[in-house]
Design a protein around this motif. Structure first.
Motif, PDB file in Angstrom:
ATOM      1  N   ALA B   1       0.856  -1.211   0.000  1.00 41.58           N
ATOM      2  CA  ALA B   1       0.000   0.000   0.000  1.00 41.58           C
ATOM      3  C   ALA B   1       0.881   1.246   0.000  1.00 41.58           C
ATOM      4  CB  ALA B   1      -0.884  -0.007   1.243  1.00 41.58           C
ATOM      5  N   MET B   2       0.472   2.193  -0.793  1.00 41.65           N
ATOM      6  CA  MET B   2       1.271   3.412  -0.921  1.00 41.65           C
ATOM      7  C   MET B   2       0.991   4.326   0.263  1.00 41.65           C
ATOM      8  SD  MET B   2       1.426   5.769  -4.329  1.00 41.65           S
ATOM      9  CE  MET B   2       0.716   4.499  -5.335  1.00 41.65           C
ATOM     10  N   SER B   3       2.051   4.912   0.805  1.00 41.05           N
ATOM     11  CA  SER B   3       1.826   5.830   1.913  1.00 41.05           C
ATOM     12  C   SER B   3       1.148   7.095   1.384  1.00 41.05           C
ATOM     13  CB  SER B   3       3.143   6.195   2.585  1.00 41.05           C
ATOM     14  OG  SER B   3       3.797   7.204   1.839  1.00 41.05           O
ATOM     15  N   LEU B   4       0.510   7.796   2.295  1.00 43.49           N
ATOM     16  CA  LEU B   4      -0.193   9.013   1.908  1.00 43.49           C
ATOM     17  C   LEU B   4       0.775  10.025   1.309  1.00 43.49           C
ATOM     18  CD1 LEU B   4      -2.804  10.625   1.834  1.00 43.49           C
ATOM     19  CD2 LEU B   4      -2.360  11.355   4.166  1.00 43.49           C
ATOM     20  N   HIS B   5       1.987  10.099   1.884  1.00 44.00           N
ATOM     21  CA  HIS B   5       2.952  11.080   1.406  1.00 44.00           C
ATOM     22  C   HIS B   5       3.417  10.749  -0.008  1.00 44.00           C
ATOM     23  CE1 HIS B   5       3.962  12.116   5.865  1.00 44.00           C
ATOM     24  NE2 HIS B   5       2.763  12.476   5.503  1.00 44.00           N
ATOM     25  N   LYS B   7       1.595   9.158  -2.190  1.00 44.17           N
ATOM     26  CA  LYS B   7       0.441   9.494  -3.039  1.00 44.17           C
ATOM     27  C   LYS B   7       0.436  10.984  -3.342  1.00 44.17           C
ATOM     28  CE  LYS B   7      -3.047   6.056  -1.856  1.00 44.17           C
ATOM     29  NZ  LYS B   7      -3.888   5.822  -0.692  1.00 44.17           N
ATOM     30  N   MET B   8       0.714  11.784  -2.310  1.00 47.18           N
ATOM     31  CA  MET B   8       0.708  13.228  -2.490  1.00 47.18           C
ATOM     32  C   MET B   8       1.801  13.658  -3.464  1.00 47.18           C
ATOM     33  SD  MET B   8       0.053  14.971   1.182  1.00 47.18           S
ATOM     34  CE  MET B   8      -1.465  14.760   2.098  1.00 47.18           C
ATOM     35  N   ALA B   9       2.972  13.068  -3.312  1.00 46.23           N
ATOM     36  CA  ALA B   9       4.073  13.431  -4.205  1.00 46.23           C
ATOM     37  C   ALA B   9       3.699  13.104  -5.650  1.00 46.23           C
ATOM     38  CB  ALA B   9       5.348  12.724  -3.783  1.00 46.23           C
ATOM     39  N   THR B  71      -6.376  19.339  -8.328  1.00 47.76           N
ATOM     40  CA  THR B  71      -5.831  18.135  -7.715  1.00 47.76           C
ATOM     41  C   THR B  71      -6.927  17.169  -7.300  1.00 47.76           C
ATOM     42  OG1 THR B  71      -5.893  19.091  -5.507  1.00 47.76           O
ATOM     43  CG2 THR B  71      -3.868  19.395  -6.772  1.00 47.76           C
ATOM     44  N   GLY B  72      -8.150  17.690  -7.090  1.00 46.31           N
ATOM     45  CA  GLY B  72      -9.209  16.824  -6.603  1.00 46.31           C
ATOM     46  C   GLY B  72      -9.114  16.563  -5.114  1.00 46.31           C
ATOM     47  N   VAL B  73      -8.176  17.215  -4.436  1.00 46.39           N
ATOM     48  CA  VAL B  73      -8.102  17.074  -2.984  1.00 46.39           C
ATOM     49  C   VAL B  73      -9.379  17.672  -2.401  1.00 46.39           C
ATOM     50  CG1 VAL B  73      -6.925  17.922  -0.919  1.00 46.39           C
ATOM     51  CG2 VAL B  73      -5.593  17.126  -2.859  1.00 46.39           C
ATOM     52  N   THR B  74     -10.083  16.911  -1.555  1.00 45.42           N
ATOM     53  CA  THR B  74     -11.335  17.432  -1.010  1.00 45.42           C
ATOM     54  C   THR B  74     -11.140  18.032   0.372  1.00 45.42           C
ATOM     55  OG1 THR B  74     -11.849  15.200  -0.309  1.00 45.42           O
ATOM     56  CG2 THR B  74     -12.909  15.980  -2.319  1.00 45.42           C
ATOM     57  N   GLN B  75     -10.387  17.357   1.198  1.00 45.49           N
ATOM     58  CA  GLN B  75     -10.106  17.933   2.502  1.00 45.49           C
ATOM     59  C   GLN B  75      -8.838  17.322   3.075  1.00 45.49           C
ATOM     60  OE1 GLN B  75     -12.986  16.943   5.518  1.00 45.49           O
ATOM     61  NE2 GLN B  75     -13.375  14.916   4.683  1.00 45.49           N
ATOM     62  N   HIS B  84       1.762  18.634   4.418  1.00 43.79           N
ATOM     63  CA  HIS B  84       2.320  17.848   3.319  1.00 43.79           C
ATOM     64  C   HIS B  84       1.665  18.173   1.987  1.00 43.79           C
ATOM     65  CE1 HIS B  84       4.191  15.436   6.563  1.00 43.79           C
ATOM     66  NE2 HIS B  84       5.138  15.334   5.657  1.00 43.79           N
ATOM     67  N   SER B  85       0.388  18.544   2.016  1.00 43.72           N
ATOM     68  CA  SER B  85      -0.270  18.955   0.770  1.00 43.72           C
ATOM     69  C   SER B  85       0.388  20.197   0.194  1.00 43.72           C
ATOM     70  CB  SER B  85      -1.746  19.269   1.007  1.00 43.72           C
ATOM     71  OG  SER B  85      -2.427  18.122   1.374  1.00 43.72           O
ATOM     72  N   ILE B  86       0.701  21.136   1.072  1.00 46.45           N
ATOM     73  CA  ILE B  86       1.354  22.365   0.615  1.00 46.45           C
ATOM     74  C   ILE B  86       2.711  22.028  -0.001  1.00 46.45           C
ATOM     75  CG2 ILE B  86       2.338  24.589   1.300  1.00 46.45           C
ATOM     76  CD1 ILE B  86       0.312  24.623   3.622  1.00 46.45           C
TER      77      ILE B  86
END
Lengths: 150, 187
Positions: B1-5, B7-9, B71-75, B84-86
């Motif tokens: 499973a891919m980590s959230l970070h 995925k964000m990158a 990006t489709g980021v919702t929250q 990390h999103s920034i």
């Protein structure tokens, strides 16, 4: 792009700002209410309902929400219509009414959000948070609503 | 499973690839002209820093919707995800650079560290402008964008490659979350 092309008929589109003001109201079917006062009541009721629904939904969720997390509402449905909802983290609320059992409207609302970014926000003459009155945006929303109507 | 970070990158990279691009020299020179004009108009470096931050704020309040829509980021579920999103998505898609998050003195403070800021390309700060926060616009952008997602923050340009530091650093402090309210709520 391969995508579910079942027709989606948008009857009404609303865009609200975080403070409750209605930035955009567009009817694609039927007639706009003639009475300006009735239109104002409709806008206020719609926002109030969505706001209250969101508060309610978050208060009874069985999940443990993280500190910034909220339960998103996607739609509610009656026998006559379906009201789709998308709220952005920046507090913009997009709502669209369609006939019942219309799928993939979250994607459509997302596309309309993109149109807002490209044709409203980027317009230097537009003051953020005010009523949207831009021919370019209207044209593109019309075109998109026609496109997905099948 | 891919980590959230991770995925964000990846989201940062993929969104960056879809963004319209502008020549980086043109961007650097335009920004440089802006800063020079502010210095000429206001003379006082402290005032220029404030003006840059204010401009950034006005950009940020609009840029947040571009960020969310593209990006489709919702929250972001918590401040760590926000940070990390920034760094991983925002800095990548808008500036084309990789940024890192380091956590601050407590749970409400973090740093965004980055190198290769396109705004400072070719720039050398003369001695008399050693207190100029040249990239202060970016601090304002972060503050404006976060304000639109109900977070009141202060931002500070703590380190700058222009001042001889190995990296640039923007320090962000969360002051408060704003509650949902709307006019007529008490009707």
């Amino acid at each position: 792009r391969r995508f579910d092309m079942a027709p989606r008929k948008v009857d009404t589109l609303y865009i609200f700002a975080r403070d409750g003001s209605c930035l955009y109201l567009r009817k694609f079917a039927g007639e706009m209410k003639q009475d300006a006062k009735e239109v104002e009541i409709e806008k206020k009721n719609m926002f109030g309902l969505l706001f209250t629904l969101k508060t309610f939904v978050n208060s009874i969720t069985p999940r443990n929400l993280d500190e910034q997390e909220k339960e998103p509402i996607r739609y509610f449905q009656t026998a006559q219509y379906q009201l789709h909802y998308m709220e952005t983290a920046s507090g913009l609320r997009f709502a669209a009414s369609t006939p019942p059992n219309t799928r993939n409207m979250q994607v459509a609302l997302g596309r309309i959000y993109r149109l807002y970014v490209d044709y409203v926000l980027r317009n230097p003459s537009y003051r953020v948070g005010t009523v949207i009155n831009l021919a370019g945006f209207n044209q593109r929303v019309d075109a998109y609503v026609r496109e997905i109507a099948g | 499973a891919m980590s959230l970070h991770t995925k964000m990158a990846r989201l940062g990279d993929s969104t960056f690839s879809t963004m319209e691009k502008v020549n980086s020299e043109l961007l650097a020179m335009t920004y440089g002209a802006l800063v020079t004009t502010l210095i000429k108009d206001f003379q006082d470096v402290k005032v220029v820093n404030t003006e840059l931050e204010k401009m950034g704020y006005n950009i940020g309040v609009r840029l947040i919707d571009e960020f969310l829509a593209k990006t489709g980021v919702t929250q972001c579920r918590n401040l760590k995800e926000t940070a990390h999103s920034i760094a991983k998505i925002g800095f990548k898609m808008f500036l084309g650079i990789n940024a890192e998050v380091t956590w601050g003195a407590d749970a409400r403070q973090f740093s965004i560290e980055f190198k290769g800021n396109p705004l400072i390309e070719f720039v050398e700060l003369p001695e008399k402008f050693k207190n100029l926060d040249y990239s202060n616009l970016l601090c304002g952008v972060i503050r404006g964008a976060l304000h639109m997602v109900q977070m009141v923050v202060t931002t500070e340009l703590r380190k700058s490659e222009l001042k001889g530091d190995p990296v640039s650093e923007i320090y962000v402090t969360l002051k408060q979350h704003l509650a949902e309210k709307f006019k007529g709520e008490d009707d």
